[in-house]
Design a protein around this motif. Structure first.
Motif, PDB file in Angstrom:
ATOM      1  N   PRO A 117       0.815  -1.223   0.000  1.00 19.00           N
ATOM      2  CA  PRO A 117       0.000   0.000   0.000  1.00 19.00           C
ATOM      3  C   PRO A 117       0.851   1.277   0.000  1.00 19.00           C
ATOM      4  N   TYR A 118       0.195   2.320  -0.378  1.00 24.88           N
ATOM      5  CA  TYR A 118       0.818   3.641  -0.379  1.00 24.88           C
ATOM      6  C   TYR A 118       0.165   4.499   0.699  1.00 24.88           C
TER       7      TYR A 118
ATOM      8  N   GLN B 294      -4.025   5.223   4.066  1.00 23.62           N
ATOM      9  CA  GLN B 294      -3.427   4.264   3.145  1.00 23.62           C
ATOM     10  C   GLN B 294      -4.360   3.943   1.992  1.00 23.62           C
ATOM     11  N   ILE B 295      -3.761   3.823   0.825  1.00 28.83           N
ATOM     12  CA  ILE B 295      -4.503   3.428  -0.365  1.00 28.83           C
ATOM     13  C   ILE B 295      -3.733   2.291  -1.035  1.00 28.83           C
ATOM     14  N   GLU B 296      -4.470   1.416  -1.735  1.00 25.76           N
ATOM     15  CA  GLU B 296      -3.812   0.268  -2.369  1.00 25.76           C
ATOM     16  C   GLU B 296      -3.227   0.645  -3.726  1.00 25.76           C
ATOM     17  N   ASN B 297      -3.969   1.482  -4.424  1.00 28.58           N
ATOM     18  CA  ASN B 297      -3.576   1.786  -5.797  1.00 28.58           C
ATOM     19  C   ASN B 297      -3.210   3.257  -5.946  1.00 28.58           C
TER      20      ASN B 297
ATOM     21  N   ASP C 130       5.460   5.197  -0.711  1.00 24.40           N
ATOM     22  CA  ASP C 130       5.367   3.762  -0.453  1.00 24.40           C
ATOM     23  C   ASP C 130       5.433   3.491   1.057  1.00 24.40           C
ATOM     24  N   SER C 131       4.528   2.671   1.522  1.00 20.52           N
ATOM     25  CA  SER C 131       4.476   2.412   2.968  1.00 20.52           C
ATOM     26  C   SER C 131       5.635   1.545   3.467  1.00 20.52           C
TER      27      SER C 131
ATOM     28  N   LEU D 135      -9.448   4.146   6.436  1.00 19.74           N
ATOM     29  CA  LEU D 135      -8.115   4.091   5.797  1.00 19.74           C
ATOM     30  C   LEU D 135      -7.047   4.817   6.625  1.00 19.74           C
TER      31      LEU D 135
END
Lengths: 165, 228
Positions: free
Chosen positions: A2-3, A44-47, A77-78, A103
């Motif tokens: 995730p980002y 956090q977001i996945e995309n 980037d996480s 999120l």
């Protein structure tokens, strides 16, 4: 992986050219990572390409402000959190958007050097962007119309400025 | 005893000493006294200086900005004083005071502040004159970059057709400032102003801008203004 999205006060503080001129990350850049009780708030977001979701996150943040306006933000980037040993807690956010609240993450027990590493990483590897006042206003209006934003949790001054009663 | 003649905060023991000579006429900068001599409730409530106001200020109704402070409480932590026989205009001192105390605030974009409320009020009341003074502050770097840039956003957000020329003038001027923070706020101020005539200023600024990040922001500002 995730980002993470982090709202910035001023992205120009993280400008790489400014950093080169003064020989490193300028101290003012750390104002973008102002902690409270050694915590820092991120979403956090996945995309990374899901712009609709990015805008929704930023609109949720904007819903707590006094007036509609642009927001500077960073996406990164996480994996950096693990790399520099930052603790993460999934704490529901307190915005007017219940979905976005899920999120929300708190980066906790932060040490000064971790903030510095994080800021340097975001400066070098992150995407630094600005969402315009127009986009934020549109997203807030749509969010309220579609019920994505809980009106009772939106800043009253902002509601007045959006002329939504 | 020599009265303090600058606008820096002084501590309360000095202030008390200063008050020993009751004949001294001094101007109080916090709560901010407007040129007409009235002190707004807002500044008294949010100010952290005088409490209660009545015990401090002996001010005749409708008087000038010249006041005599008769008593300070121990809660009075900072005050700035100045001799009132100065020839400087009181409007300048008033706007300076707004900026001066604004530097103690944590100013955040998208958030109102005591500074923003005060400056908006000053703009409503003194329009062009106030903008000219702010331009002077920017030119002379009188205050820190953050408060100067924040003031540009307030100016951009101030909707009054009567002052549009001055608003454009100060924003265009700020677009050439050495500080990228101020240039950035100037571009944002143009968006807030929503005046398409600003596009030309931004196009010009793009040619000379050395930071690519700011160039991109100017581009965005041009796009936003075109979209209005």
């Amino acid at each position: 992986m995730p980002y993470l999205i982090r709202k910035l006060e001023k992205k120009i503080w993280l400008d790489i050219v400014v950093a080169k001129e003064i020989g490193g990350l300028q101290a003012d850049a750390l104002k973008n990572f102002k902690t409270t009780e050694n915590k820092l708030s991120v979403y956090q977001i996945e995309n990374i390409d899901d712009r609709t979701l990015v805008i929704r996150v930023l609109a949720a943040i904007a819903a707590g402000r006094d007036k509609p306006g642009e927001i500077d933000y960073a996406i990164f980037d996480s994996m950096i959190l693990k790399k520099i040993g930052i603790n993460v807690e999934q704490i529901e956010g307190d915005t007017a958007d219940q979905e976005i609240n899920k999120l929300h993450l708190d980066l906790t027990q932060l040490k000064a050097e971790q903030i510095l590493f994080l800021a340097e990483y975001v400066q070098k590897e992150g995407i630094l962007e600005r969402i315009s006042k127009r986009e934020i206003t549109q997203s807030l209006t749509t969010g309220l119309e579609k019920g994505k934003l809980l009106k009772s949790k939106v800043n009253l001054k902002l509601l007045n400025k959006l002329r939504i009663s | 005893m020599t009265p303090h003649s600058d606008t820096r905060p002084i501590n309360i023991p000095n202030f008390k000493n200063f008050l020993l000579n009751k004949k001294d006429k001094i101007r109080c900068y916090y709560p901010i006294i407007e040129p007409e001599g009235s002190s707004t409730e807002e500044s008294v409530e949010k100010g952290f200086i005088f409490e209660p106001k009545q015990k401090l200020i002996s001010e005749s109704e409708g008087s000038t900005d010249e006041i005599e402070i008769i008593k300070a409480t121990d809660k009075c932590s900072y005050v700035s004083v100045q001799e009132t026989n100065s020839e400087e205009t009181s409007l300048k001192k008033y706007i300076e005071a707004i900026f001066h105390y604004g530097t103690y605030e944590d100013l955040e974009s998208g958030r109102d502040s005591i500074f923003s409320v005060r400056l908006e009020n000053a703009l409503k009341k003194y329009g062009n004159e106030a903008i000219d003074l702010i331009k002077e502050f920017i030119e002379e770097n009188r205050f820190n970059v953050e408060i100067l840039s924040y003031s540009l956003r307030i100016i951009g957000d101030f909707k009054n057709q009567q002052f549009i020329d001055k608003q454009l003038e100060i924003l265009a001027f700020a677009l050439k400032h050495p500080s990228p923070i101020i240039r950035d706020s100037s571009a944002l101020g143009f968006i807030d102003l929503g005046y398409t005539g600003a596009i030309e200023f931004l196009k010009d600024a793009m040619k000379n801008e050395k930071y690519s990040m700011l160039k991109k922001d100017y581009e965005q500002a041009i796009y936003e203004l075109g979209a209005i």
